[in-house]
Design a protein around this motif. Structure first.
Motif, PDB file in Angstrom:
ATOM      1  N   ALA A  25       0.868  -1.174   0.000  1.00 58.37           N
ATOM      2  CA  ALA A  25       0.000   0.000   0.000  1.00 58.37           C
ATOM      3  C   ALA A  25       0.903   1.222   0.000  1.00 58.37           C
ATOM      4  O   ALA A  25       1.820   1.325   0.823  1.00 58.37           O
ATOM      5  N   VAL A  26       0.670   2.147  -0.944  1.00 58.55           N
ATOM      6  CA  VAL A  26       1.560   3.302  -1.098  1.00 58.55           C
ATOM      7  C   VAL A  26       0.735   4.580  -1.095  1.00 58.55           C
ATOM      8  O   VAL A  26      -0.471   4.569  -1.351  1.00 58.55           O
ATOM      9  N   GLY A  27       1.415   5.715  -0.816  1.00 63.11           N
ATOM     10  CA  GLY A  27       0.663   6.956  -0.777  1.00 63.11           C
ATOM     11  C   GLY A  27       1.512   8.196  -0.610  1.00 63.11           C
ATOM     12  O   GLY A  27       2.668   8.262  -1.046  1.00 63.11           O
ATOM     13  N   ALA A  28       0.929   9.184   0.051  1.00 57.95           N
ATOM     14  CA  ALA A  28       1.517  10.515   0.152  1.00 57.95           C
ATOM     15  C   ALA A  28       2.818  10.502   0.951  1.00 57.95           C
ATOM     16  O   ALA A  28       2.984   9.738   1.899  1.00 57.95           O
ATOM     17  N   TYR A  29       3.758  11.379   0.541  1.00 54.57           N
ATOM     18  CA  TYR A  29       5.034  11.581   1.223  1.00 54.57           C
ATOM     19  C   TYR A  29       5.775  10.264   1.468  1.00 54.57           C
ATOM     20  O   TYR A  29       6.269   9.985   2.557  1.00 54.57           O
ATOM     21  N   GLY A  30       5.835   9.442   0.428  1.00 54.11           N
ATOM     22  CA  GLY A  30       6.616   8.217   0.521  1.00 54.11           C
ATOM     23  C   GLY A  30       5.996   7.126   1.362  1.00 54.11           C
ATOM     24  O   GLY A  30       6.698   6.176   1.763  1.00 54.11           O
ATOM     25  N   MET A  31       4.683   7.195   1.624  1.00 56.21           N
ATOM     26  CA  MET A  31       4.035   6.122   2.374  1.00 56.21           C
ATOM     27  C   MET A  31       4.241   4.788   1.654  1.00 56.21           C
ATOM     28  O   MET A  31       3.957   4.646   0.474  1.00 56.21           O
ATOM     29  N   PHE A  32       4.742   3.802   2.386  1.00 57.13           N
ATOM     30  CA  PHE A  32       4.967   2.484   1.801  1.00 57.13           C
ATOM     31  C   PHE A  32       4.771   1.440   2.886  1.00 57.13           C
ATOM     32  O   PHE A  32       5.570   1.341   3.826  1.00 57.13           O
ATOM     33  N   TYR A  33       3.691   0.675   2.793  1.00 58.00           N
ATOM     34  CA  TYR A  33       3.408  -0.415   3.715  1.00 58.00           C
ATOM     35  C   TYR A  33       3.499  -1.735   2.950  1.00 58.00           C
ATOM     36  O   TYR A  33       3.170  -1.807   1.767  1.00 58.00           O
ATOM     37  N   GLU A  34       3.916  -2.778   3.651  1.00 58.48           N
ATOM     38  CA  GLU A  34       3.998  -4.107   3.048  1.00 58.48           C
ATOM     39  C   GLU A  34       3.443  -5.133   4.025  1.00 58.48           C
ATOM     40  O   GLU A  34       3.620  -5.012   5.242  1.00 58.48           O
ATOM     41  N   THR A  35       2.761  -6.154   3.492  1.00 49.84           N
ATOM     42  CA  THR A  35       2.242  -7.238   4.317  1.00 49.84           C
ATOM     43  C   THR A  35       2.611  -8.572   3.697  1.00 49.84           C
ATOM     44  O   THR A  35       2.694  -8.701   2.473  1.00 49.84           O
ATOM     45  N   HIS A  36       2.846  -9.559   4.548  1.00 48.70           N
ATOM     46  CA  HIS A  36       3.131 -10.922   4.095  1.00 48.70           C
ATOM     47  C   HIS A  36       2.100 -11.912   4.646  1.00 48.70           C
ATOM     48  O   HIS A  36       2.286 -13.123   4.506  1.00 48.70           O
TER      49      HIS A  36
END
Length: 333
Positions: free
Chosen positions: A133-144
């Motif tokens: 999941a990505v977004g504003a100001y370099g938001m970067f989440y990852e799930t496994h």
């Protein structure tokens, strides 16, 4: 993601489902939910699913009759992605992430954080477990694990060299200031796309980046344009398009350099799709649809002039998510 809205790695936090979220407010049922602002649409193999304003999610088996889903949020949803007919995810403002396991009819809240004040702009799952999941100001989440836990990542390899050096010095001298800077120093990540060979990330300030190892590390490509990109596409012939602000569109084939496509229409491009005949469709603001094939760009403009945020090709129809709801246009052979 949409203009209308707005190889280093360090793990900062790991959030479980419902982390930092208060008791959710459910989307308000609307008689004409298919006429509200819709930002993204996808066909999951069984039915069409579109998302948008105030937590609206609508589904349809035929692009004519639409039903509103049961959704535990009222934020603006910006993106939706399915890995099969049943399992899908959507994201939106307040870093909200929701998921469904029954094709889009009912949704559960996985994560939301209103205090973060950052919208999630795109979401992508490689399979039912691994997603981004990505977004504003370099938001970067990852799930496994299918979204039960989301790990926050800071992609420092996408910084310009001077910014990276500045952060490295700050990390040693002032850790608190370092944490504050990492929250806003990266550009907006507007779109993440999976191809057969790589992951592609496009965004603000000409950001064009790729990962060859399933998202573990990222490399920033050479800049081809200083403005924002919102859309990327690749077809079976390995032709790539990237597009964004004010109708700026670039193409390349294979390993050749990106080439600008001449375009006198300055409508911002929000999404790119293509059919099985080699026709590209670029969905844009002001009701504009760019048609691109064999190095030729043609412009179509819908009469209402409303922004088109995304579309799918469904049963010889172009089914569009727009700023005033679903639009359906017959595709001529």
């Amino acid at each position: 993601m949409k203009y209308l809205l707005f190889a280093g790695f360090s793990s900062l936090a790991c959030f479980t489902a419902h982390s930092l979220a208060a008791d959710p407010l459910y989307a308000i049922s609307a008689i004409k939910a298919d006429k509200t602002l819709l930002t993204d649409i996808e066909f999951n193999g069984d039915q069409l699913v579109a998302v948008g304003k105030h937590g609206t999610v609508i589904t349809s088996p035929d692009a004519k009759n639409w039903e509103q889903a049961n959704v535990p949020t009222q934020v603006l949803l910006t993106a939706v992605n399915f890995v099969d007919t049943q399992n899908g995810w959507a994201c939106g403002h307040d870093a909200t992430i929701i998921n469904t396991d029954n094709g889009g009819n009912d949704w559960q809240l996985q994560y939301s954080n209103a205090t973060l004040d950052k919208p999630c702009l795109d979401i992508l799952f490689k399979d039912a477990q691994h997603g981004f999941a990505v977004g504003a100001y370099g938001m970067f989440y990852e799930t496994h694990d299918g979204g039960k836990q989301w790990q926050k990542r800071f992609l420092d390899t996408l910084l310009f060299e001077d910014d990276r050096d500045y952060l490295n010095d700050l990390k040693e001298s002032d850790p608190q200031a370092y944490e504050a800077e990492t929250a806003s120093i990266l550009p907006h990540f507007n779109r993440i796309v999976a191809t057969n060979e790589k992951l592609v990330l496009v965004g603000e300030m000409g950001l064009l980046a790729h990962s060859l190892d399933n998202g573990q590390t990222w490399q920033r490509d050479d800049e081809i344009y200083p403005g924002s990109f919102f859309a990327y596409g690749i077809n079976e012939q390995n032709e790539e398009l990237v597009a964004g602000l004010r109708g700026n569109i670039f193409s390349r084939h294979g390993d050749v350099m990106w080439q600008p496509i001449e375009n006198i229409k300055t409508a911002t491009v929000n999404s790119i799709i293509h059919d099985d005949k080699g026709n590209w469709l670029l969905l844009a603001n002001s009701g504009v649809i760019f048609h691109y094939k064999d190095s030729q760009l043609q412009v179509e403009q819908l009469p209402d002039g409303k922004a088109i945020l995304d579309a799918v090709i469904f049963e010889q129809q172009l089914v569009m998510a727009s700023e005033n709801g679903i639009k359906v246009k017959r595709i001529t052979p």
